[in-house]
Design a protein around this motif. Sequence first.
Motif, PDB file in Angstrom:
ATOM      1  N   ALA A 134      -1.969  -4.061  13.234  1.00 57.17           N
ATOM      2  CA  ALA A 134      -1.950  -5.412  13.770  1.00 57.17           C
ATOM      3  C   ALA A 134      -3.352  -6.015  13.740  1.00 57.17           C
ATOM      4  CB  ALA A 134      -1.421  -5.424  15.197  1.00 57.17           C
ATOM      5  N   HIS A 135      -4.366  -5.146  13.619  1.00 56.28           N
ATOM      6  CA  HIS A 135      -5.755  -5.573  13.747  1.00 56.28           C
ATOM      7  C   HIS A 135      -6.552  -5.425  12.451  1.00 56.28           C
ATOM      8  CE1 HIS A 135      -4.916  -5.522  18.063  1.00 56.28           C
ATOM      9  NE2 HIS A 135      -4.390  -4.322  17.883  1.00 56.28           N
ATOM     10  N   ILE A 136      -6.024  -4.682  11.497  1.00 60.45           N
ATOM     11  CA  ILE A 136      -6.681  -4.513  10.199  1.00 60.45           C
ATOM     12  C   ILE A 136      -5.633  -4.643   9.097  1.00 60.45           C
ATOM     13  CG2 ILE A 136      -8.553  -3.047  11.048  1.00 60.45           C
ATOM     14  CD1 ILE A 136      -6.994  -0.609  10.105  1.00 60.45           C
ATOM     15  N   GLY A 137      -6.085  -4.916   7.888  1.00 59.22           N
ATOM     16  CA  GLY A 137      -5.170  -4.985   6.753  1.00 59.22           C
ATOM     17  C   GLY A 137      -5.205  -3.711   5.940  1.00 59.22           C
ATOM     18  N   MET A 138      -4.086  -3.409   5.274  1.00 57.78           N
ATOM     19  CA  MET A 138      -4.028  -2.210   4.452  1.00 57.78           C
ATOM     20  C   MET A 138      -3.014  -2.415   3.328  1.00 57.78           C
ATOM     21  SD  MET A 138      -3.263   1.748   5.590  1.00 57.78           S
ATOM     22  CE  MET A 138      -4.729   1.806   6.612  1.00 57.78           C
ATOM     23  N   GLY A 139      -3.395  -2.010   2.142  1.00 55.34           N
ATOM     24  CA  GLY A 139      -2.488  -2.078   1.015  1.00 55.34           C
ATOM     25  C   GLY A 139      -1.232  -1.254   1.251  1.00 55.34           C
ATOM     26  N   TYR A 140      -0.126  -1.672   0.677  1.00 55.17           N
ATOM     27  CA  TYR A 140       1.195  -1.061   0.829  1.00 55.17           C
ATOM     28  C   TYR A 140       1.872  -1.453   2.157  1.00 55.17           C
ATOM     29  CZ  TYR A 140       0.181   2.167  -3.063  1.00 55.17           C
ATOM     30  OH  TYR A 140      -0.122   2.708  -4.281  1.00 55.17           O
ATOM     31  N   TYR A 141       1.175  -2.193   3.010  1.00 50.89           N
ATOM     32  CA  TYR A 141       1.701  -2.466   4.349  1.00 50.89           C
ATOM     33  C   TYR A 141       1.679  -3.961   4.708  1.00 50.89           C
ATOM     34  CZ  TYR A 141       1.540   2.573   5.149  1.00 50.89           C
ATOM     35  OH  TYR A 141       1.749   3.937   5.063  1.00 50.89           O
ATOM     36  N   VAL A 142       1.813  -4.833   3.738  1.00 48.36           N
ATOM     37  CA  VAL A 142       1.787  -6.268   4.016  1.00 48.36           C
ATOM     38  C   VAL A 142       2.852  -6.657   5.044  1.00 48.36           C
ATOM     39  CG1 VAL A 142       2.310  -8.530   3.011  1.00 48.36           C
ATOM     40  CG2 VAL A 142       0.733  -6.985   1.844  1.00 48.36           C
ATOM     41  N   HIS A 143       4.078  -6.152   4.848  1.00 48.05           N
ATOM     42  CA  HIS A 143       5.190  -6.483   5.734  1.00 48.05           C
ATOM     43  C   HIS A 143       4.969  -5.935   7.141  1.00 48.05           C
ATOM     44  CE1 HIS A 143       5.575  -2.659   3.903  1.00 48.05           C
ATOM     45  NE2 HIS A 143       6.889  -2.500   3.943  1.00 48.05           N
ATOM     46  N   LEU A 159       4.293  -1.587  -2.268  1.00 47.57           N
ATOM     47  CA  LEU A 159       3.330  -2.461  -2.924  1.00 47.57           C
ATOM     48  C   LEU A 159       3.823  -3.902  -2.864  1.00 47.57           C
ATOM     49  CD1 LEU A 159       2.306  -0.458  -6.122  1.00 47.57           C
ATOM     50  CD2 LEU A 159       0.779  -1.167  -4.270  1.00 47.57           C
ATOM     51  N   VAL A 160       2.912  -4.830  -2.713  1.00 45.17           N
ATOM     52  CA  VAL A 160       3.316  -6.227  -2.565  1.00 45.17           C
ATOM     53  C   VAL A 160       4.061  -6.735  -3.807  1.00 45.17           C
ATOM     54  CG1 VAL A 160       1.153  -7.232  -3.429  1.00 45.17           C
ATOM     55  CG2 VAL A 160       2.539  -8.477  -1.746  1.00 45.17           C
ATOM     56  N   LYS A 161       3.754  -6.203  -4.964  1.00 50.43           N
ATOM     57  CA  LYS A 161       4.449  -6.637  -6.184  1.00 50.43           C
ATOM     58  C   LYS A 161       5.915  -6.221  -6.182  1.00 50.43           C
ATOM     59  CE  LYS A 161       3.297  -2.678  -9.172  1.00 50.43           C
ATOM     60  NZ  LYS A 161       4.697  -2.312  -9.497  1.00 50.43           N
ATOM     61  N   ASP A 162       6.236  -5.214  -5.383  1.00 52.92           N
ATOM     62  CA  ASP A 162       7.619  -4.734  -5.279  1.00 52.92           C
ATOM     63  C   ASP A 162       8.298  -5.178  -3.984  1.00 52.92           C
ATOM     64  OD1 ASP A 162       7.336  -3.256  -7.687  1.00 52.92           O
ATOM     65  OD2 ASP A 162       6.327  -1.653  -6.572  1.00 52.92           O
ATOM     66  N   LEU A 163       7.565  -5.870  -3.138  1.00 51.75           N
ATOM     67  CA  LEU A 163       8.061  -6.237  -1.811  1.00 51.75           C
ATOM     68  C   LEU A 163       8.975  -7.457  -1.899  1.00 51.75           C
ATOM     69  CD1 LEU A 163       7.978  -5.727   1.246  1.00 51.75           C
ATOM     70  CD2 LEU A 163       5.911  -7.142   1.348  1.00 51.75           C
ATOM     71  N   THR A 164      10.248  -7.227  -1.645  1.00 47.95           N
ATOM     72  CA  THR A 164      11.212  -8.324  -1.698  1.00 47.95           C
ATOM     73  C   THR A 164      11.252  -9.062  -0.365  1.00 47.95           C
ATOM     74  OG1 THR A 164      13.051  -6.960  -0.920  1.00 47.95           O
ATOM     75  CG2 THR A 164      12.636  -7.010  -3.309  1.00 47.95           C
ATOM     76  N   VAL A 165      11.777 -10.271  -0.382  1.00 48.64           N
ATOM     77  CA  VAL A 165      11.945 -11.034   0.851  1.00 48.64           C
ATOM     78  C   VAL A 165      12.864 -10.284   1.808  1.00 48.64           C
ATOM     79  CG1 VAL A 165      12.869 -13.166   1.836  1.00 48.64           C
ATOM     80  CG2 VAL A 165      11.497 -13.249  -0.256  1.00 48.64           C
TER      81      VAL A 165
END
Length: 248
Positions: free
Chosen positions: A141-150, A94-100
């Motif tokens: 690479a062509h669509i967005g999806m939650g949990y996969y921002v990185h 999740l993006v809220k847990d995604l560290t640099v």
Amino acid sequence: MKLAGKKALIVGASSGAGLATARLFAAEGAELALIARSKEKLAKAAAELQGKTHVITADVGDTESCATIVPEAIASLGGLDAVVYAAGLCEPCLVKDLTVEHFRQHLDVNLTGNFIVARAAALHMNEGKGGSIVNFASELAHIGMGYYVHYCAAKAGVVGLTMALAAEMAPKVRVNAVSPGPIDTPMLEAEIKWFGGTQEVIDGAIGRVPLKRFAKPEEVAKAVLFLIADAPYATGSALRLDGGTTII
């Protein structure tokens, strides 16, 4: 045989689509340099292939280690005609847990390592008789999806890298990408397990694919072979092998 006499480097060759590609390339007569972190898995793959196969251990997530791949492959093979970068990392978050740090780790393996290998290979090929490179992008690479921002960011970068490198290295070096959807591999198994590993999770993953199944690694390998051996007018393309996920 389509690759008789050709010298090919496959990065990420110890499992999944990378291993399937190694098997297909060996069957088509290529001499191979197989790259992965696990020496044991590579040795097992080499023993299975029983052809002209060289094993090189390296960590694509480490810049210095990754930089040794192409020079060692060229030294082992005595040249280089084809490169496949199939190494990848995909850990949902999740993006809220995604560290640099976690974000950079995915960029390092999926994009920066790809750049280091493809750049070195393309420059070598351009000085010689040319060659062909296939990078592994993704449906994400062509669509967005939650949990996969990185992962989305890294794989979109692979498509951009492919297009720009193809433009600069033409006409002697062709650079293309494949963009698979979910493939029945250990990496997908780990993702499903991360989400709970239940039949409901598996059914949900299959349900989002219009063709209603996961891809087989061998199907992706055939597409890679097509771009390397059977598509001489293709460069800068990203071939979508996603079962239709990017059309809905």
